[in-house]
Scaffold this active site. Structure first.
Site, PDB file in Angstrom:
ATOM      1  N   PHE A   1       0.812  -1.133  -0.076  1.00  0.00           N
ATOM      2  CA  PHE A   1      -0.133   0.011   0.154  1.00  0.00           C
ATOM      3  C   PHE A   1       0.784   1.225   0.102  1.00  0.00           C
ATOM      4  O   PHE A   1       1.601   1.503   0.776  1.00  0.00           O
ATOM      5  CB  PHE A   1      -0.864   0.029   1.078  1.00  0.00           C
ATOM      6  CG  PHE A   1      -1.886   1.342   1.211  1.00  0.00           C
ATOM      7  CD1 PHE A   1      -2.945   1.006   0.315  1.00  0.00           C
ATOM      8  CD2 PHE A   1      -1.496   2.340   1.551  1.00  0.00           C
ATOM      9  CE1 PHE A   1      -3.958   2.559   0.260  1.00  0.00           C
ATOM     10  CE2 PHE A   1      -2.340   3.822   1.554  1.00  0.00           C
ATOM     11  CZ  PHE A   1      -3.557   3.567   0.809  1.00  0.00           C
TER      12      PHE A   1
ATOM     13  N   ASP B   1       9.415   2.796   1.618  1.00  0.00           N
ATOM     14  CA  ASP B   1       7.948   3.692   2.056  1.00  0.00           C
ATOM     15  C   ASP B   1       7.636   3.516   3.454  1.00  0.00           C
ATOM     16  O   ASP B   1       7.446   2.238   4.199  1.00  0.00           O
ATOM     17  CB  ASP B   1       6.879   2.965   1.174  1.00  0.00           C
ATOM     18  CG  ASP B   1       5.630   4.006   1.660  1.00  0.00           C
ATOM     19  OD1 ASP B   1       5.474   4.615   2.620  1.00  0.00           O
ATOM     20  OD2 ASP B   1       4.559   3.643   0.871  1.00  0.00           O
TER      21      ASP B   1
ATOM     22  N   LYS C   1       2.563  11.312   7.143  1.00  0.00           N
ATOM     23  CA  LYS C   1       1.735  10.832   8.356  1.00  0.00           C
ATOM     24  C   LYS C   1       2.326  11.789   9.671  1.00  0.00           C
ATOM     25  O   LYS C   1       2.170  12.725   9.564  1.00  0.00           O
ATOM     26  CB  LYS C   1       1.786   9.414   8.521  1.00  0.00           C
ATOM     27  CG  LYS C   1       0.805   8.895   7.383  1.00  0.00           C
ATOM     28  CD  LYS C   1       0.493   7.368   7.685  1.00  0.00           C
ATOM     29  CE  LYS C   1      -0.871   7.101   6.903  1.00  0.00           C
ATOM     30  NZ  LYS C   1      -0.686   6.138   5.934  1.00  0.00           N
TER      31      LYS C   1
HETATM   32  C1  LIG Z   1      -0.895   6.101   4.534  1.00  0.00           C
HETATM   33  C2  LIG Z   1       0.057   5.600   3.447  1.00  0.00           C
HETATM   34  C3  LIG Z   1       0.600   6.125   2.127  1.00  0.00           C
HETATM   35  C4  LIG Z   1      -0.456   7.216   1.665  1.00  0.00           C
HETATM   36  O1  LIG Z   1      -0.387   8.186   2.554  1.00  0.00           O
HETATM   37  P1  LIG Z   1      -1.462   9.340   2.160  1.00  0.00           P
HETATM   38  O2  LIG Z   1      -1.114  10.565   3.224  1.00  0.00           O
HETATM   39  O3  LIG Z   1      -2.793   8.630   2.736  1.00  0.00           O
HETATM   40  O4  LIG Z   1      -1.549   9.786   0.742  1.00  0.00           O
HETATM   41  C5  LIG Z   1       1.694   5.607   1.485  1.00  0.00           C
HETATM   42  N1  LIG Z   1       2.288   4.647   1.966  1.00  0.00           N
HETATM   43  C6  LIG Z   1       1.925   3.723   3.326  1.00  0.00           C
HETATM   44  C7  LIG Z   1       3.051   2.882   3.651  1.00  0.00           C
HETATM   45  C8  LIG Z   1       0.965   4.396   3.946  1.00  0.00           C
HETATM   46  O5  LIG Z   1       0.690   3.930   5.173  1.00  0.00           O
END
Ligand SMILES: *Cc1c(COP(=O)(O)O)cnc(C)c1O
Length: 400
Positions: free
Chosen positions: A140, A225, A254
């Site tokens: 994700f 990521d 985040k």
């Molecule tokens: C939440 C998340 C994203 C995307 O972040 P948004 O601010 O919702 O666009 C990308 N990668 C990971 C691992 C995430 O948990």
């Protein structure tokens, strides 16, 4: 207006792209949130780890107010006095040479994808239009068209074709598949060191190190990521630190703003981020002084309150206590730091009903992948609060 009134309005006028628990929150402080009926809950999701520092952290809110009264947005057409200090402080804390600021996580991922492709063409000398990026099953990384182009979740892609080419997906945790997928055109391997949305999945020991070695050997950029797993959630500053590696590119978001504002960033060295020239990439709000001031304070709170170490210790404690619960529903309890997944047996009837039962008792958490309950409270939680949560978890896991 009561809970039902708010829900009815949102259901009528808002698109239904989420299925939230039916709690309408009106205020929050630290690990606690209150709904419009005055009920109090302990937040065990922390906005998918965006509020690692706790809701409405007094220091971050105070900075937000202070900066909001000075200047909020300059655009990058002009400079401001907060972004330079954020770039420096973030690089000092993380050990990278450069950063590029964006807003949402998905935008930072897109930025990283553009950076590694450009690096592939300009530095690695891949033939124009041929660059390949390898990603993992169950990933994700956000919701843009390019990002869902490599999603393996059917629902995330349904109805959104045509997709962006140039991605190959290999099994998460499978080093042989990664090795086979690498070609002379491979520019990067994008991976979550712990898969969050995928169900708090930790790869086999040694996988990240082996993948990093393979990338080095083949002149492929290793991109982590860390949007959810980073900034203390896993009990280290970054989850990749559980193995002795240094990714070429790290993506964060985040908790970078303590949940007070959308701020994300790509971290790397000059060789990669240096590929961007003026006009190559940008964002109106990216690097704005309000977001930069908030991010600076959020990082200071993380460091000065030792939240990374707290996450490590309290995470061990939380998992140990969860492990003592006698229940037939649980298949596995896993995690690192306060990043915890409780996987239920398929016959348990899904995680949602347990989340709803916990909500009735004053604990908010969210199922991920229908059969996993994720516990990821703000890192400012105390041992006593964990004990309180675990007692309620025990109560609901002992339901038939
Ligand atoms: C939440 C998340 C994203 C995307 O972040 P948004 O601010 O919702 O666009 C990308 N990668 C990971 C691992 C995430 O948990």
């Amino acid at each position: 207006m009561n809970t039902k009134d708010f829900i009815d309005i949102e259901e009528k006028f808002g698109a239904h792209n989420y299925h939230p628990l039916d709690v309408v929150i009106e205020k929050a402080q630290g690990v606690w949130v209150w709904d419009v009926e005055g009920n109090k809950y302990l937040d065990c999701l922390a906005a998918y780890s965006a509020v690692n520092q706790g809701h409405c952290h007094p220091r971050i809110i105070s900075k937000l107010k202070e900066q909001a009264e000075k200047v909020t947005l300059t655009s990058r057409a002009f400079r401001n006095d907060q972004l330079p200090l954020l770039t420096q402080e973030l690089c000092e804390i993380t050990g990278y040479q450069m950063m590029l600021p964006m807003n949402s996580g998905a935008e930072a991922v897109e930025t990283a994808l553009k950076a590694v492709r450009k690096w592939g063409y300009k530095i690695k000398k891949v033939e124009e239009g041929k660059a390949e990026i390898i990603t993992c099953t169950n990933n994700f990384s956000g919701r843009t068209i390019s990002i869902i182009s490599f999603s393996t979740e059917e629902q995330y892609r349904d109805g959104y074709a045509p997709f962006t080419p140039g991605y190959k997906v290999v099994e998460y945790g499978n080093i042989e598949e990664l090795e086979k997928a690498i070609t002379p055109n491979t520019v990067a391997f994008l991976v979550e060191p712990i898969q969050g949305e995928g169900g708090v999945i930790i790869p086999p020991a040694g996988y990240l190190k082996a993948a990093s070695d393979l990338c080095k050997k083949n002149n492929v950029l290793f991109v982590a990521d860390e949007i959810q797993s980073g900034l203390g959630r896993s009990g280290k500053l970054f989850a990749y630190q559980y193995e002795d590696i240094r990714p070429d590119v790290v993506i964060i978001g985040k908790a970078l703003s303590g949940g007070c504002y959308p701020v994300s960033a790509v971290l790397s060295d000059k060789e990669v981020l240096g590929v961007f020239n003026p006009g190559d990439h940008g964002s109106t709000f990216g690097g704005n002084p309000l977001g930069a001031a908030i991010a600076r304070e959020s990082l200071k709170v993380l460091v000065e309150e030792n939240l990374v170490e707290k996450s490590f210790e309290l995470g061990n404690y939380f998992r140990e206590k969860l492990g003592e619960i006698e229940t037939a529903h649980v298949k596995e309890i896993r995690g690192r730091g306060l990043f915890i997944g409780v996987e239920l047996h398929p016959v348990a009837g899904g995680a949602r009903r347990f989340c709803e039962a916990l909500m009735e008792r004053g604990v908010l958490c969210k199922e991920t992948h229908s059969h996993v309950i994720r516990f990821a409270p703000p890192l400012v939680i105390t041992k006593e609060e964990i004990d309180w949560v675990v007692n309620l978890v025990k109560e609901v896991l002992q339901m038939p």
